[in-house]
Structure formats: C-alpha cells, structure tokens
Write an enzyme that holds these catalytic residues in place. Structure first.
Site, short mmCIF file in Angstrom:
data_model
loop_
_atom_site.label_atom_id
_atom_site.label_comp_id
_atom_site.label_asym_id
_atom_site.label_seq_id
_atom_site.Cartn_x
_atom_site.Cartn_y
_atom_site.Cartn_z
N SER A 1 22.86 48.77 63.84
CA SER A 1 24.22 48.66 63.32
C SER A 1 24.14 48.36 61.84
O SER A 1 23.44 49.05 61.10
CB SER A 1 24.99 47.58 64.09
OG SER A 1 26.36 47.55 63.70
N HIS B 1 25.80 52.58 64.89
CA HIS B 1 27.25 52.46 64.92
C HIS B 1 27.86 53.22 63.74
O HIS B 1 27.50 52.99 62.58
CB HIS B 1 27.67 50.99 64.84
CG HIS B 1 27.31 50.21 66.07
ND1 HIS B 1 27.18 48.84 66.08
CD2 HIS B 1 27.06 50.62 67.34
CE1 HIS B 1 26.87 48.44 67.31
NE2 HIS B 1 26.79 49.50 68.08
N ASP C 1 25.68 44.20 70.60
CA ASP C 1 25.57 45.48 71.30
C ASP C 1 24.10 45.82 71.44
O ASP C 1 23.30 45.64 70.52
CB ASP C 1 26.29 46.58 70.52
CG ASP C 1 26.36 47.89 71.30
OD1 ASP C 1 26.40 47.83 72.54
OD2 ASP C 1 26.38 48.96 70.66
#
Length: 345
Positions: free
Chosen positions: A14, A41, A133
């Site tokens: 990310s 992401h 995540d």
C-alpha cells in the site's frame, strides 16, 4: 511424500509500496521458477503504470493481469485498478466483487485465493503500508501450509502493514526490501510437501466465493458469515456480521469486508465528513441570517432584527468552534502520517 517447489509468490503493498516493490523485483533472478502476483492499493479510476515501473526496476517482464491469464513462471502479474485479482487453479481471474477494507483490488482477496489454489506452494509477502489489509490473507496462506514473508518494519516507509502482519502471523522471514528478492529466489527452490496441506476451511472458501462472484453473496446466509454485530458497514450502511471474533473481522450481507483497524479508519472518515457538512451548514445559516437581518431592517421590524442577529451570532460561534476542531484534527493526522498515500499508479 511427494515433493514440489513453491511456484507462486503473492505480494501485497500500500502506501510506500512502490519503492519497496522496486527493491524487491531488482533482486529477483531472470530465471525465477515461480509466477509473481502483485496487489498495490490503487484509486478506482484510470490506468496503472505499475507494470512499466516493475519492468524497469528488475529483470522480469511485468504485465497487467487479465481474466483467464495463466500463471506464468518468471513473470510479474499486476492487479489492475478497481478489480480484485484471484488465483483459480492455474489461472488468474479478475473480479468486481465487494471491496475489502475499503479497497478493490484488496490484498486479502489475492492471498486468500492463492492459499486455496496453491497451499504449500505459495509464498505471501507483505510490504509497506498502513493499517492491516493482507493480514487475514497471510493467515490463510499459513493455515494452508504456505510461507509468510514480511518487509522489516524499520525498512518500510509505512510500518503499519508489516507490524500488523508480524503481530498476527507466525513469520520466520523478515527482511529489508532490498534483501527480499534473493530470499524469495531461494525459497521457491526449497522443496515443499504438496500432500501436507491442511483442508480448506469452510469459511475461507465462502469468503473466496464472495470475492470472486457477486452471486456468491446471495448463496451465503447471515449465520454462515457470522453473528450480527452492533456496527454498520461504511460502504452500504448494512449490518456487519462478526466473521472472526478473536481477530475482529466483519462482513456485511452485501459482502463488504472490514478488519477492525480499517473499520475504525472508515468510521473516522465518515465522522469527519459529517463534521465538515455541519460546518458548511452553520456557515450558510449565518450568511442567510445576516441577509434576513437586512430585510428586517428594511421593514423596520426590530424584533425580527434582534432574532436574526442572534441566529447569525450563534451559528458563527458554533462554526468557529467546529472549524478550529477540524483544522486541529487534520493537523494531528498529518503529523502522525496516518493518512494513506494516494497514488496515480
């Protein structure tokens, strides 16, 4: 026991992940005997330049993944924006399934599907990022006998994802990003016992089906997803069911999934948005009240003048307090670097 080698590396990143990915792929050999799949992401709109960045950074070709594309050894497959990337048997599948932790593509989706498809032949890698995540997906990989690798939090631009992975997942390989390429090249050459994979847990299969196909949501009733919680889904306002009480994971009837950290972040965002809306309303009310004062003066109506002046002053005072709070909160958020980087990749 039959022996095989790990032949699928799945990578999740990310904020700060582009830099870590560059370092990782730079250390991979051109004859890597494994396919690589990457989720970073990304914002939903536009296209991603990540395949080009990876091609320039290392010796392996990199492509944007497409549905039906086979897992090709020695190639990096990148999830495109606004699509989950899943592994189904020996091919990739793209899905527009429900967002997880507010993301599509989501790291958990790729890792979970890889765990089901590959078992011990999968190596999962968590790189720089905030929140958590990928943690549930890495747990799934370990549950199925795969290997967990995490970027050293001290080396990551954003340590949240690596730290959460280390907190929740048994991990024996923790390295700076620049050392991950040689490490992975060695891991995929180590033999693994393909018959040693534990069976796929029913809930893992259910979650994978939801992410792959929206129709999968209709096939899962509330009790199969979990017990109803007191929280609502930030994406659809539906009731969230508690999927894993011990690790605080939630999923709504539409299929949106949330970890506790991602849910708290989304709730905070919703609260802040509501406060900005309230500020705008107060400022509009003050402005309108001042105009009403002028109208009342034209009528010579002192009672209305006093009333409207009171409304304007009350609204202005409240707006000032609310604006100061919001600006202070925004300043603290920036200082703590808690906002996820947006990237145009």
């Amino acid at each position: 026991m039959p022996q095989a080698h790990a032949d699928l590396i799945v990578v999740g990143a990310s904020a700060g992940g582009v830099e870590a990915l560059r370092d990782l792929v730079a250390g991979l050999p051109p004859d890597l005997p494994a396919a690589v799949a990457v989720v970073l992401h990304l914002p939903a709109g536009g296209t991603s330049a990540l395949p080009q960045i990876i091609r320039r950074a290392g010796p392996l070709p990199a492509v944007s993944a497409r549905s039906g594309m086979p897992l090709t050894r020695g190639r990096v497959h990148v999830a495109p924006p606004d699509h989950h990337l899943l592994v189904v048997e020996d091919r990739f599948v793209l899905s527009h399934g429900p967002a997880e932790n507010g993301h599509r593509p989501a790291i958990d989706v790729l890792f979970r599907s890889a765990a089901i498809a590959g078992g011990p032949r999968v190596v999962g890698v968590i790189l720089s990022g905030v929140l958590d995540d990928g943690v549930a997906g890495l747990v799934a990989i370990r549950t199925r006998g795969g290997t967990a690798v995490v970027q050293d939090p001290d080396d990551a631009l954003y340590a949240g994802m690596p730290e959460n992975a280390l907190r929740h997942v048994e991990t024996t390989h923790v390295r700076p990003a620049a050392e991950l390429g040689p490490l992975l090249a060695g891991l995929v050459r180590d033999p693994v016992g393909v018959t040693a994979a534990p069976p796929v847990p029913a809930r893992l299969a259910q979650e994978n089906r939801i992410a792959r196909d929206l129709r999968g949501v209709l096939e899962v009733d509330a009790h199969m997803i979990g017990e109803a919680s007191e929280y609502s889904c930030p994406d659809c306002n539906g009731v969230l069911n508690e999927v894993e009480p011990d690790s605080l994971r939630f999923r709504c009837q539409i299929g949106h999934a949330w970890s506790a950290e991602a849910l708290a972040q989304a709730q905070g965002d919703a609260f802040e948005k509501a406060l900005w809306t309230a500020l705008r309303t107060l400022e509009e009310k003050a402005s309108l009240s001042h105009r009403m004062v002028e109208t009342a003066r034209g009528w010579g109506d002192q009672r209305r003048i006093d009333r409207y002046l009171g409304l304007a002053e009350e609204s202005t005072r409240a707006a000032t307090v609310l604006r100061d709070f919001l600006l202070s909160s925004l300043s603290r958020s920036r200082d703590e670097s808690s906002d996820v980087e947006s990237t145009g990749l």
